[in-house]
Each structure stands twice: as C-alpha cells, then as structure tokens.
Write an enzyme that holds these catalytic residues in place. Sequence first.
Site, PDB file in Angstrom:
ATOM      1  N   LYS A 156     102.147  36.051  34.197  1.00  0.00           N
ATOM      2  CA  LYS A 156     101.730  35.443  35.463  1.00  0.00           C
ATOM      3  C   LYS A 156     102.521  35.926  36.685  1.00  0.00           C
ATOM      4  O   LYS A 156     102.306  37.048  37.135  1.00  0.00           O
ATOM      5  CB  LYS A 156     101.700  33.919  35.303  1.00  0.00           C
ATOM      6  CG  LYS A 156     100.645  33.508  34.243  1.00  0.00           C
ATOM      7  CD  LYS A 156     100.233  32.070  34.246  1.00  0.00           C
ATOM      8  CE  LYS A 156      99.032  31.841  33.349  1.00  0.00           C
ATOM      9  NZ  LYS A 156      99.284  31.203  32.075  1.00  0.00           N
ATOM     10  N   TYR A 194     100.455  25.518  25.323  1.00  0.00           N
ATOM     11  CA  TYR A 194      99.533  26.642  25.133  1.00  0.00           C
ATOM     12  C   TYR A 194     100.347  27.923  25.130  1.00  0.00           C
ATOM     13  O   TYR A 194     101.236  28.104  25.958  1.00  0.00           O
ATOM     14  CB  TYR A 194      98.513  26.669  26.265  1.00  0.00           C
ATOM     15  CG  TYR A 194      97.554  27.853  26.220  1.00  0.00           C
ATOM     16  CD1 TYR A 194      96.611  27.975  25.200  1.00  0.00           C
ATOM     17  CD2 TYR A 194      97.591  28.842  27.199  1.00  0.00           C
ATOM     18  CE1 TYR A 194      95.722  29.051  25.167  1.00  0.00           C
ATOM     19  CE2 TYR A 194      96.708  29.925  27.169  1.00  0.00           C
ATOM     20  CZ  TYR A 194      95.784  30.020  26.151  1.00  0.00           C
ATOM     21  OH  TYR A 194      94.911  31.086  26.121  1.00  0.00           O
ATOM     22  N   ASP A 233     108.465  30.213  25.788  1.00  0.00           N
ATOM     23  CA  ASP A 233     107.301  30.797  26.455  1.00  0.00           C
ATOM     24  C   ASP A 233     107.320  30.372  27.924  1.00  0.00           C
ATOM     25  O   ASP A 233     106.920  29.273  28.270  1.00  0.00           O
ATOM     26  CB  ASP A 233     106.026  30.328  25.745  1.00  0.00           C
ATOM     27  CG  ASP A 233     104.773  30.888  26.397  1.00  0.00           C
ATOM     28  OD1 ASP A 233     104.874  31.566  27.433  1.00  0.00           O
ATOM     29  OD2 ASP A 233     103.681  30.623  25.858  1.00  0.00           O
TER      30      ASP A 233
HETATM   31  C1  LIG Z   1      98.880  31.695  30.652  1.00  0.00           C
HETATM   32  C2  LIG Z   1      99.768  31.433  29.505  1.00  0.00           C
HETATM   33  C3  LIG Z   1      99.729  32.225  28.340  1.00  0.00           C
HETATM   34  C4  LIG Z   1      98.683  33.275  28.120  1.00  0.00           C
HETATM   35  O1  LIG Z   1      98.758  34.296  29.039  1.00  0.00           O
HETATM   36  P1  LIG Z   1      97.469  35.256  29.237  1.00  0.00           P
HETATM   37  O2  LIG Z   1      97.941  36.278  30.204  1.00  0.00           O
HETATM   38  O3  LIG Z   1      96.386  34.363  29.756  1.00  0.00           O
HETATM   39  O4  LIG Z   1      97.149  35.806  27.890  1.00  0.00           O
HETATM   40  C5  LIG Z   1     100.666  31.997  27.365  1.00  0.00           C
HETATM   41  N1  LIG Z   1     101.589  31.036  27.501  1.00  0.00           N
HETATM   42  C6  LIG Z   1     101.653  30.256  28.586  1.00  0.00           C
HETATM   43  C7  LIG Z   1     102.718  29.224  28.694  1.00  0.00           C
HETATM   44  C8  LIG Z   1     100.740  30.424  29.616  1.00  0.00           C
HETATM   45  O5  LIG Z   1     100.793  29.610  30.688  1.00  0.00           O
END
Ligand SMILES: *Cc1c(COP(=O)(O)O)cnc(C)c1O
Length: 425
Positions: A264, A141, A236
């Site tokens: 995060k 994701y 990511d």
């Molecule tokens: C949470 C997450 C996102 C999206 O971040 P948001 O702050 O919710 O937009 C993108 N990539 C990864 C791997 C994530 O865990």
Amino acid sequence: MESKALFERSLKVAPGGVHSPVRAFKSVGGTPIFFKEAQGATLTSVEGKKYIDFCMSFGPLILGHRDPVVQQAVHAMIDTAWGFGACEPYSLELAEWIQARIPWVQKLRFVSSGTEAVMSALRVARAATGREKVLKFDGCYHGHLDSLLVKSGSGLAGEASSDSAGVPESVARTTIVVPLNDIGAFERALEVHGSDLAAIAIEPLPANYGLLEQTPEFLKRVEAGAKRVGALWLIDEVISGFRVGLTGMAGRAGLKPDLVCYGKVMGGGFNVACYGGRADLLDLVAPNGKVYQAGTLSANPVGMKAGLTTLMRAESLNVWETLESRTREFTRQLNAGFEKHDLPWKVDQFASLFWIRERTSSPIRAISDIPAGHKAAYAKLFHELVGRGIYLPPSGYEVGFVSYAHTPEILDQAATQMIEAARKV
Ligand SMILES: *Cc1c(COP(=O)(O)O)cnc(C)c1O
C-alpha cells in the site's frame, strides 16, 4: 457514458463487473460509480460529479491523488525506462532507504502485491522452522493466499475451515484461527498447536474488518507467545506500514517481528510490496537459499520511484504527525456532532485511519463486538453521503483514510456533511 451503462458493459467481461470484489458495491447496494479522474482529495466521476475521497485507493495514497512531486518523479522515470527485468539502481535506493530506518528489516525482497508478500513470508517461515502450521486471528486480512483465506472452524483449539470455494480443506487445516483480543483462546491454541507453528501472523492494527484496535498488552502477549513456542513472529503491516508512522505499528507498539510485510503506502499507489526481516531468514530465499520466489515485474522502476518519492516526502514533511492531528480533530468533530444530535453513530480513529459504525457501550476489538445491523446502517449512510459528494469506502468493513491533500477546510466541510447525513438516515 454514464456509470450505469459502463457497469452493464463491465458485467459482460469481468465477474461481477469488477477486478476486486468490494468495487462492485455489493455490500452497500446500487450501481458502482465510475471515476475518470482524481486530484488531491477529489475524485471526479464519469458524469463529472466531484467527490471528497476517503477511500484513497484503499490506503496507498497517503499524500493524496497525483501529489505533484510524486507525479514528477514518475514522469521522469517513464522518460528513462519502465522495466528492465534486470539489475537497476532504483530498487536499491528504496531498499536502502527502508533498511536504514527500520531496524527489523535487515533484508527485504520486493514483490507486486501484499498477498504475494505474505504468501512468500509464510513460505520462508515454513522453510526456516520445518513446521507447517500457521496461526492467524479472526478479523485480520492477509491477502487472498489459500492458507490464510480461512475462518474459524468448529474445532475448539482454533482449527480452521476454508473461507473461499477452491481452498482445499487440507490447506485450511494447516491454519489455526483464534479471535482477536482474547489471550485465553490464544494460549489454549498454543498449548495444542504451539510446537507445530511455523508462524504467528497478525495485522498489528487490524483494519480490514472495521478498525479493531488491539491493546498493546495483547500484542505483547502474542509476541511473547510466538517466541516461547518457537514460531516466527510475522507482522503484516501492508495497511499500517508507513501509514501510522515511519516505523508503522510495530514501531508504535514496540514489537520486534522476525518477518514483516509492507505494501500500500510503500508503493505510492503503484503495484509495490515487500517482505523483509531477519537477514538469516531472508537469506533462505532464492538464489541464496532453497525457498523459491520470483516476479517478472518485481521492483518495477516506476513503482520504486513512486514509492521512494512518497516515503521521502512523507518523512521530510512529517506527514504522519500532521495527518494524525487532522484526523483526530475531524473525528472529534464527528463524534461531537453525533452526540449533540443523539445519533447512534461513533467514529473510531487511529492515526489517519477512521471507521464509522454504530455506537456501542464498549470498544470494538473483535469481530463479535460489531453490532449486527452495521452493514445495513452503513449502506444507508454511504448512499446519503454519495448524494452529498462524499465517497467513503463502499463497504462498512473497510476503513476510511485521510491523506495529506485533505486540508482542514476539506475535513471541516466533510464533517458537516457527514453529521447532516447521519441526521437524515
Ligand atoms: C491490503 C492488504 C493485504 C493484501 O494486499 P494486496 O496488495 O491487496 O494483495 C494484505 N494484508 C493486509 C493487512 C492488507 O491490508
């Protein structure tokens, strides 16, 4: 007022009553619990019931809820200013702190969400390479940007179709999707699309569709593939960055990304994320270069202070080592309990992340390895645990997080309850 009544009111103002879908409990059923307060490892519902929290805001709260040192820093910032829309020293401090520790972050740009970070990094990759396509892995994701909200289509070489209404097929077609842990499929996709790829994007520790740990060999082969075809290597680390260690999963696996995204943990629970990487790539961004990207609230000082204080504290306490050994012991206890009582459950663990799922004979590394009955089985366990005052993420596809506020005593208590709950369901 009770959760049920609040949820009924919420349904009248927000789609599904929520502002992010998983919160609606659709995946586990029942009415969402409304929380009014949080401290350490504990959530308190509006009814006054206390829960040990393993959702931890879906990852950011590595020190726990309202860590006293972070709280003090946030208070002090609020007493100073909470927004300028102008240059200030607070974001500079956080940026320099990161740059000094992460060799592949030569420059960075702060944004307000992980989605925004990935979306912007991708724009940079397309501008830098003059190519349009991007390759991603099924089971990773990257936020809800159009071009990555796609699933594998019917095409043999990874052509994608959109995974959300409102995402044009023409956009979905710019994305190539291949399964995780399948180097053959990856190489075939490179043969067909390699020279069109602006970027190859991956969650180096996929943790948004269960915990799908990849082998270091797989990650290295993908990195080599990206370099070979001239695609930028976009890692990511929004969930794994500053969570699995100071230098994240890239550091642990020895990867060298061209572009990287954090979020995060980096914001200590506030709306902070960033994209960074090679200086020549970041210098393509406005006002230096022609890639436009901006944000009214970018580098908000309260978030900057919360983030920097969280990271400095994590480093000085070496929380990563402590969390990893506590989480390993916690999941060891759980797995021993499940085996002792011959229960069909298994917990996977990596650093301070864990994922409870049905037992399988081989490791789960791709979506297709996840047992078909997982969602329903998890829903039962989830509700049994809610009854016992333990709050796991309200979806079997989200991982659990251990924070610094989860003491060994709290984890012992939780493990006992979780084994009992698993025996019951
Ligand atoms: C949470 C997450 C996102 C999206 O971040 P948001 O702050 O919710 O937009 C993108 N990539 C990864 C791997 C994530 O865990």
